[in-house]
Write an enzyme that holds these catalytic residues in place. Structure first.
Site, PDB file in Angstrom:
ATOM      1  N   CYS A   2       0.765  -1.165  -0.108  1.00  0.00           N
ATOM      2  CA  CYS A   2      -0.044   0.041   0.115  1.00  0.00           C
ATOM      3  C   CYS A   2       0.858   1.211  -0.037  1.00  0.00           C
ATOM      4  CB  CYS A   2      -0.928   0.007   1.292  1.00  0.00           C
ATOM      5  SG  CYS A   2      -1.870  -1.313   1.437  1.00  0.00           S
ATOM      6  N   ARG A  27       5.646   0.002  -4.768  1.00  0.00           N
ATOM      7  CA  ARG A  27       5.512  -0.871  -3.525  1.00  0.00           C
ATOM      8  C   ARG A  27       4.587  -2.037  -3.772  1.00  0.00           C
ATOM      9  NH1 ARG A  27       6.420   2.395   0.688  1.00  0.00           N
ATOM     10  NH2 ARG A  27       5.047   1.419   2.019  1.00  0.00           N
ATOM     11  N   TRP A  76      -2.607  -2.832  -1.570  1.00  0.00           N
ATOM     12  CA  TRP A  76      -2.205  -4.170  -1.746  1.00  0.00           C
ATOM     13  C   TRP A  76      -2.801  -4.964  -0.822  1.00  0.00           C
ATOM     14  CZ3 TRP A  76       0.170  -8.049   0.984  1.00  0.00           C
ATOM     15  CH2 TRP A  76       0.795  -9.122   0.143  1.00  0.00           C
ATOM     16  N   ASN A 102      -2.642   2.212   5.595  1.00  0.00           N
ATOM     17  CA  ASN A 102      -1.465   1.144   5.068  1.00  0.00           C
ATOM     18  C   ASN A 102      -1.219   0.422   6.415  1.00  0.00           C
ATOM     19  OD1 ASN A 102       0.450  -0.254   4.410  1.00  0.00           O
ATOM     20  ND2 ASN A 102       2.073   1.327   4.203  1.00  0.00           N
ATOM     21  N   GLY A 103      -1.425  -0.786   6.311  1.00  0.00           N
ATOM     22  CA  GLY A 103      -1.107  -1.805   7.548  1.00  0.00           C
ATOM     23  C   GLY A 103      -2.036  -2.865   7.767  1.00  0.00           C
ATOM     24  N   GLU A 484      19.310 -16.891  -3.628  1.00  0.00           N
ATOM     25  CA  GLU A 484      19.133 -15.711  -4.176  1.00  0.00           C
ATOM     26  C   GLU A 484      18.716 -15.734  -5.543  1.00  0.00           C
ATOM     27  OE1 GLU A 484      18.261 -12.941  -2.984  1.00  0.00           O
ATOM     28  OE2 GLU A 484      18.387 -11.531  -4.613  1.00  0.00           O
ATOM     29  N   LYS A 488      15.084 -14.886  -7.253  1.00  0.00           N
ATOM     30  CA  LYS A 488      15.108 -13.821  -8.392  1.00  0.00           C
ATOM     31  C   LYS A 488      14.325 -14.451  -9.425  1.00  0.00           C
ATOM     32  CE  LYS A 488      16.006 -11.202  -6.946  1.00  0.00           C
ATOM     33  NZ  LYS A 488      16.095 -10.324  -5.842  1.00  0.00           N
ATOM     34  N   GLU A 491      10.578 -14.997  -8.737  1.00  0.00           N
ATOM     35  CA  GLU A 491       9.500 -13.888  -8.540  1.00  0.00           C
ATOM     36  C   GLU A 491       9.282 -13.091  -9.384  1.00  0.00           C
ATOM     37  OE1 GLU A 491      11.218 -11.194  -5.545  1.00  0.00           O
ATOM     38  OE2 GLU A 491      13.107 -11.271  -6.148  1.00  0.00           O
ATOM     39  N   HIS A 507      18.983 -36.692  -1.465  1.00  0.00           N
ATOM     40  CA  HIS A 507      18.313 -36.868  -0.188  1.00  0.00           C
ATOM     41  C   HIS A 507      16.785 -36.845  -0.543  1.00  0.00           C
ATOM     42  CE1 HIS A 507      21.774 -37.724   2.289  1.00  0.00           C
ATOM     43  NE2 HIS A 507      22.333 -36.636   1.795  1.00  0.00           N
ATOM     44  N   LYS A 607       6.977  -4.177  -2.429  1.00  0.00           N
ATOM     45  CA  LYS A 607       8.543  -3.662  -2.460  1.00  0.00           C
ATOM     46  C   LYS A 607       8.801  -3.692  -0.816  1.00  0.00           C
ATOM     47  CE  LYS A 607      12.518  -2.237  -3.352  1.00  0.00           C
ATOM     48  NZ  LYS A 607      13.425  -3.484  -3.882  1.00  0.00           N
TER      49      LYS A 607
END
Ligand code: F6R
Length: 612
Positions: A2, A27, A76, A102-103, A484, A488, A491, A507, A607
């Site tokens: 948001c 964001r 969001w 936001n939150g 990483e 990357k 996503e 395994h 973000k």
């Protein structure tokens, strides 16, 4: 996650709000809305589901809405699906109160029950509508806007940044926050509010940081701040020095590519922050040699890519400074009742400095009496403000949702902190320390060289668009980097990928490897190279298509086995991740771009993850 904006001044508000929201698009969001107080005093609300452009079109670039004050929001979705009804701003009965948030209000269900019993009705599924009506309820009951917001602060649990307009208070916008970012900018005859600095940088560089549980009252001629007990407080603005250009695309097709290409400079800037005459100087960070000597253990906490940078740091710190290091996901650490020992340093790594779980982990560490060091990119962010010591990474504003340059800066910070500990604790020789330092100083030119040779990766990526599954494998630091590389790719390209410690594959997971499965092996650590190569032979003999990212000197070990090789220049093994990550970032970028996906704003992602 948001984005919030607000404006009060002499200009037409809607275009300013829309422009601010466009700067916060990075964001992540799935609907948007603005509210503007019209000249007749009525507050008009316009909302759309989907891209901000739809809201811009619906309001004719904001020109269809008259009035010089307003608030805006990109949502969001958390409570309730992304649609126009759930989008913000939300309004109370009769349009008396209009609010963006936001939150997450954790106890919204219980508050909703109470409001229902007082005759309030609800049109959306959101906790924000509940917040709006709670303020309306208190305003009705107690009569003052400040008092209503104070009561709201005392009543709700969770995190929030809110901006509120009261229909019968035409000259003001109220704002308050707890654990969600929000800043206020003071211009000439105008005051701005936003979740993040880039949204207002075009108008002013004088920024006030609102602390937790503080209330701001914005008026055309200035802003006042209050404590939760309504006592006015003095605040000095911080002058932002970085350039608005830094948050623009500057000729690149995507922010992500721009940020990938900025990495040589980011490395230089982060190194220059603490390296003086080739010696690491922590004066600015405040972490004394005495405290370093007294540190017996380190726990690193972070989320996502910052956690992956922490995993690299764990290997480097343990290797160089011989201190036991544990690295943990902040979302686990905060709830598992961690046991911290005397002499334990907790390092929190975060680009935004606002990640809800990392912030909570920091607070938990402080509550347990540990000393805390934040490795943070955003100046003045919550984690930076609350930690005992701060190492600022110098990545500049990062706009693409998928981090690249901030991760790189976190790696550099990890090396420098580890080296500093090793030197102070005398666990490495001066010559060894000088060799690694020289290696770090060579990184910008080596990264530059890797970037200038990106066409090969681009061509290879074009063939990968149909790929369904990818496995990244490596050992030691190469495993940390695989984590990483895998994140990357998945996503931004939506290709399923997993990272495994190469020795772990057999395994269980190797049963997934079949003809054509893509396996990316990372081989930069000489002492482990042969072991990883054996694991690559194992997948290869089960039909895998193997891409190897290998250090120049290790290439002979792998080139005959791999189907496609990417070579990275030679460097000290401790810092090789900074080179090997570049092709992995480029690969992910090109696959995503080739698939025509929204590289900078991948679906469902935000973000700055300010809710848990
Ligand atoms: C992935 C990514 C995220 C962040 C994570 C932590 O590309 O960017 O995984 O690393 O959300 O964010 P910060 O570093 O802001 O705490």
């Amino acid at each position: 996650m948001c984005g919030i904006v607000g404006y009060i001044g002499k200009k037409q508000a809607a275009p300013v709000l829309l422009e601010g929201l466009s700067k916060l698009e990075y964001r992540g969001y799935d609907s948007a809305g603005i509210a503007v107080r019209g000249n007749g005093g009525k507050i008009d609300v316009v909302k759309t589901k989907g891209r901000l452009q739809l809201l811009i079109d619906k309001t004719e670039n904001g020109n269809a809405l008259f009035g010089t004050s307003g608030i805006g929001h990109t949502r969001w979705a958390t409570h309730g699906e992304p649609n126009e009804t759930n989008a913000h701003p939300h309004v109370s009965e009769g349009g008396k109160i209009v609010l963006v948030h936001n939150g997450i209000i954790e106890n919204y269900a219980e508050i909703k029950e109470k409001l229902l019993s007082h005759g309030y009705t609800f049109y959306s599924n959101t906790d924000t509508e509940v917040a709006t009506k709670l303020i309306a309820y208190y305003y009705e009951k107690y009569g003052g806007a400040l008092e209503a917001i104070e009561r709201f602060i005392l009543r709700v649990r969770g995190s929030y940044a809110i901006a509120v307009m009261f229909a019968d208070l035409p000259d003001r916008i109220y704002a308050a926050r707890k654990d969600s970012p929000m800043i206020i900018g003071a211009g000439e005859d105008s005051v701005y509010l936003a979740s993040d600095v880039p949204a207002i940088l075009k108008y002013t560089r004088n920024v006030y940081y609102i602390e937790n549980l503080e209330i701001a009252v914005m008026e055309t001629d200035g802003v006042r701040f209050y404590n939760v007990d309504r006592t006015e407080i003095e605040k000095m603005p911080v002058h932002i020095t970085w350039d608005a250009e830094a948050a623009e695309k500057g000729g690149y097709e995507h922010f992500m590519m721009k940020e990938i290409c900025e990495q040589p400079k980011v490395i230089t800037d982060t190194v220059n922050y603490v390296l003086k005459d080739k010696k690491i100087d922590f004066t600015e960070i405040g972490l004394s040699d005495k405290l370093i000597r007294a540190t017996k253990r380190i726990t690193i906490v972070a989320c996502g890519s910052a956690y992956h940078a922490g995993v690299v740091m764990q290997y480097v710190m343990e290797g160089l400074a011989r201190i036991p290091v544990r690295v943990e996901l902040a979302s686990e650490f905060r709830y598992r009742k961690p046991i911290l020992e005397r002499g334990e340093l907790v390092v929190v790594i975060s680009q935004s400095g606002e990640t809800a779980d990392s912030l909570a982990a920091l607070r938990e560490a402080k509550r347990l009496g540990a000393k805390t060091l934040a490795v943070v990119n955003v100046l003045g962010s919550s984690i930076a403000r609350e930690a005992d010591f701060v190492f600022y990474t110098k990545a500049g504003p990062e706009i693409a949702v998928a981090t690249t340059k901030a991760y790189t800066a976190q790696l550099i910070a990890g090396y420098l902190i580890s080296l500093k500990f090793a030197v102070v604790k005398k666990t490495i020789s001066e010559a060894a320390s000088a060799a690694i330092t020289d290696g770090i100083l060579r990184l910008p030119a080596q990264v530059e060289a890797l970037l200038s040779d990106r066409e090969r990766i681009q061509k290879f990526a074009a063939k990968m668009t149909g790929t369904k599954d990818v496995f990244f494998i490596g050992r030691g630091i190469d495993y940390a980097l695989s984590l990483e590389g895998s994140l990357k790719l998945k996503e931004i390209s939506y290709i399923h990928s997993e990272a495994y410690a190469a020795g772990e594959l057999k395994h269980g997971t190797i049963s997934l490897v079949e003809e054509g499965t893509l396996v990316c092996g990372v081989i930069t650590q000489e002492t482990l190279a042969e072991k990883t190569v054996s694991n690559i032979v194992e997948v290869k003999s089960r039909g895998a298509f193997v891409v190897a990212v290998a250090a120049q000197n290790l290439l002979p070990k792998i080139e005959k086995i791999a189907d496609f090789t990417i070579t990275i220049p030679e460097t000290a093994p401790q810092i090789a991740a900074s080179l090997a990550v570049i092709p992995l970032q480029l690969l992910s970028y090109y696959v995503s771009a080739n698939k025509g996906l929204d590289v900078d704003k991948p679906r469902n992602l935000a973000k700055s993850v300010t809710v848990e």
